[in-house]
Design a protein around this motif. Structure first.
Motif, PDB file in Angstrom:
ATOM      1  N   SER A  68      40.208  50.963  43.298  1.00 48.81           N
ATOM      2  CA  SER A  68      39.176  50.882  44.316  1.00 48.81           C
ATOM      3  C   SER A  68      38.237  49.691  44.053  1.00 48.81           C
ATOM      4  O   SER A  68      37.925  48.928  44.969  1.00 48.81           O
ATOM      5  CB  SER A  68      38.393  52.199  44.369  1.00 48.81           C
ATOM      6  OG  SER A  68      37.387  52.089  45.330  1.00 48.81           O
ATOM      7  N   SER A  69      37.807  49.510  42.798  1.00 50.42           N
ATOM      8  CA  SER A  69      36.766  48.496  42.546  1.00 50.42           C
ATOM      9  C   SER A  69      37.340  47.078  42.602  1.00 50.42           C
ATOM     10  O   SER A  69      38.532  46.861  42.361  1.00 50.42           O
ATOM     11  CB  SER A  69      36.095  48.737  41.192  1.00 50.42           C
ATOM     12  OG  SER A  69      36.825  48.097  40.157  1.00 50.42           O
ATOM     13  N   LEU A  70      36.476  46.126  42.915  1.00 51.89           N
ATOM     14  CA  LEU A  70      36.890  44.720  43.028  1.00 51.89           C
ATOM     15  C   LEU A  70      37.183  44.129  41.644  1.00 51.89           C
ATOM     16  O   LEU A  70      38.131  43.363  41.478  1.00 51.89           O
ATOM     17  CB  LEU A  70      35.785  43.933  43.747  1.00 51.89           C
ATOM     18  CG  LEU A  70      36.036  42.466  44.032  1.00 51.89           C
ATOM     19  CD1 LEU A  70      37.333  42.248  44.799  1.00 51.89           C
ATOM     20  CD2 LEU A  70      34.862  41.879  44.826  1.00 51.89           C
ATOM     21  N   SER A  71      36.385  44.502  40.646  1.00 50.25           N
ATOM     22  CA  SER A  71      36.611  43.924  39.309  1.00 50.25           C
ATOM     23  C   SER A  71      37.959  44.382  38.747  1.00 50.25           C
ATOM     24  O   SER A  71      38.703  43.589  38.173  1.00 50.25           O
ATOM     25  CB  SER A  71      35.457  44.271  38.365  1.00 50.25           C
ATOM     26  OG  SER A  71      35.354  45.665  38.262  1.00 50.25           O
ATOM     27  N   GLU A  72      38.305  45.658  38.965  1.00 51.82           N
ATOM     28  CA  GLU A  72      39.622  46.137  38.492  1.00 51.82           C
ATOM     29  C   GLU A  72      40.746  45.458  39.260  1.00 51.82           C
ATOM     30  O   GLU A  72      41.811  45.167  38.702  1.00 51.82           O
ATOM     31  CB  GLU A  72      39.742  47.642  38.686  1.00 51.82           C
ATOM     32  CG  GLU A  72      39.100  48.468  37.597  1.00 51.82           C
ATOM     33  CD  GLU A  72      39.231  49.951  37.919  1.00 51.82           C
ATOM     34  OE1 GLU A  72      40.345  50.478  37.864  1.00 51.82           O
ATOM     35  OE2 GLU A  72      38.195  50.550  38.280  1.00 51.82           O
ATOM     36  N   LEU A  73      40.517  45.226  40.561  1.00 55.68           N
ATOM     37  CA  LEU A  73      41.553  44.533  41.341  1.00 55.68           C
ATOM     38  C   LEU A  73      41.782  43.145  40.762  1.00 55.68           C
ATOM     39  O   LEU A  73      42.930  42.703  40.605  1.00 55.68           O
ATOM     40  CB  LEU A  73      41.146  44.425  42.807  1.00 55.68           C
ATOM     41  CG  LEU A  73      42.120  43.548  43.616  1.00 55.68           C
ATOM     42  CD1 LEU A  73      43.416  44.290  43.911  1.00 55.68           C
ATOM     43  CD2 LEU A  73      41.497  43.009  44.883  1.00 55.68           C
ATOM     44  N   ARG A  74      40.691  42.455  40.416  1.00 53.12           N
ATOM     45  CA  ARG A  74      40.822  41.083  39.899  1.00 53.12           C
ATOM     46  C   ARG A  74      41.590  41.079  38.575  1.00 53.12           C
ATOM     47  O   ARG A  74      42.442  40.221  38.353  1.00 53.12           O
ATOM     48  CB  ARG A  74      39.440  40.452  39.730  1.00 53.12           C
ATOM     49  CG  ARG A  74      38.811  40.156  41.088  1.00 53.12           C
ATOM     50  CD  ARG A  74      37.704  39.112  40.991  1.00 53.12           C
ATOM     51  NE  ARG A  74      37.287  38.700  42.316  1.00 53.12           N
ATOM     52  CZ  ARG A  74      36.048  38.837  42.793  1.00 53.12           C
ATOM     53  NH1 ARG A  74      35.098  39.355  42.029  1.00 53.12           N
ATOM     54  NH2 ARG A  74      35.762  38.433  44.019  1.00 53.12           N
ATOM     55  N   THR A  75      41.288  42.049  37.735  1.00 51.26           N
ATOM     56  CA  THR A  75      42.013  42.157  36.462  1.00 51.26           C
ATOM     57  C   THR A  75      43.500  42.404  36.728  1.00 51.26           C
ATOM     58  O   THR A  75      44.380  41.770  36.128  1.00 51.26           O
ATOM     59  CB  THR A  75      41.426  43.315  35.621  1.00 51.26           C
ATOM     60  OG1 THR A  75      40.028  43.095  35.510  1.00 51.26           O
ATOM     61  CG2 THR A  75      42.051  43.388  34.249  1.00 51.26           C
ATOM     62  N   ALA A  76      43.780  43.332  37.645  1.00 49.01           N
ATOM     63  CA  ALA A  76      45.184  43.651  37.952  1.00 49.01           C
ATOM     64  C   ALA A  76      45.893  42.433  38.541  1.00 49.01           C
ATOM     65  O   ALA A  76      47.046  42.136  38.187  1.00 49.01           O
ATOM     66  CB  ALA A  76      45.245  44.823  38.927  1.00 49.01           C
TER      67      ALA A  76
END
Ligand code: AMP
Length: 277
Positions: free
Chosen positions: A5-13
């Motif tokens: 859901s979060s943008l920071s986790e998306l960027r890491t992924a």
């Protein structure tokens, strides 16, 4: 399959995905049309990211935002077997932070057809898609021909804003009787569902005329209107025979052409189109 859901986790992924990435943006309540885009992304790219976000800014004041069908668990179960790498399900607060005031507007292409009937719709679409492109950094992004004007608007926006990606427009997936698959078909009652094949029948009739050599735009529009008018449950909003790229109405059909229409069946609004040439 990572569900984020979060943008920071998306960027890491996203940083962990090596090779080519395909993006399939959706508003969820997935059907075979969406899944055909996901399968294609998996075939053509090393990784697939699917986004599920019911974008509030593309719904008009009188439209069905609160009623729009949602079923995240079902959607994730459909995506899992397809080998999707990342599903991003942002909240509205992530996409539109408090105080939000930045918009993407595509000009002439959004004036007619859906744009004329749904003021502000394509501003919402272009803005959210630009934000999804920024967040997911895909090499290819997949959209359905079913939403023909949306496809034209996004192709234009990607060029105009220099997004380093390829916009792929994939054919419309249909039910056995020709009805274009749509999350909104679930609103149709039995009689409306039966009548809904009239869009496909009207487009087919005009295509048949075209294939027999007819090139007069008004004759093709008239044919579609005639077929639609035989279905008493249908209220026609527009019928169009337009240039595929500019979406301008045609007097005479020469190159690639878009036949399109929007109708109401009861309270449900349906669109469909064929591409000629
Ligand atoms: P939506 O969830 O309605 O925003 O649709 C997400 C994507 O799926 C868009 O690019 C649509 O054009 C595409 N799409 C919707 N219905 C179909 C269909 N029947 N066939 C192919 N693509 C579709």
């Amino acid at each position: 399959m990572q569900i984020i859901s979060s943008l920071s986790e998306l960027r890491t992924a996203r940083l962990s995905l090596t090779g080519r990435v395909g993006l399939v943006p959706t508003m969820g309540y997935l059907h075979e049309g969406h899944l055909s885009l996901v399968r294609r992304a998996k075939e053509e790219c090393d990784h697939a990211i699917v986004t599920i976000f019911v974008n509030p800014t593309q719904f008009g004041a009188n439209e069905d935002l609160s009623k729009y069908p949602r079923d995240m668990e079902r959607d994730l179960n459909l995506l899992h077997p397809l080998g999707v790498d990342v599903v991003w399900t942002p909240t509205a607060e992530i996409i539109y932070p408090p105080g939000y005031q930045t918009w993407v507007e595509v000009d002439a292409l959004t004036k007619g057809l859906e744009g004329a009937m749904r003021p502000g719709h394509f501003r919402g679409v272009a803005t959210v898609v630009a934000k999804l492109f920024n967040a997911t950094q895909p090499h290819k992004a997949y959209f359905g021909q079913k939403d023909a004007q949306q496809a034209a608007v996004i192709r234009r926006m990607a060029v105009d804003l220099n997004f380093p990606l390829e916009v792929i427009i994939s054919p419309t997936t249909r039910e056995a009787d020709g009805l274009a698959m749509s999350s909104r078909n679930k609103y149709l009652n039995e009689a409306e569902r039966k009548a809904a094949t009239v869009l496909f029948r009207a487009l087919s009739a005009a295509k048949e005329l075209y294939e027999a050599g007819e090139r007069d735009g008004e004759t093709l529009r008239r044919k579609m209107k005639d077929v639609l008018s035989n279905e008493s449950l249908v209220q026609v909003q527009y019928v169009s025979c337009a240039d595929y790229d500019s979406l301008e109405e045609l007097d005479v059909v020469t190159g690639k052409t878009l036949l399109s229409m929007a109708v109401y069946l009861g309270k449900t609004r349906l669109i469909d189109n064929f591409v000629l040439g």
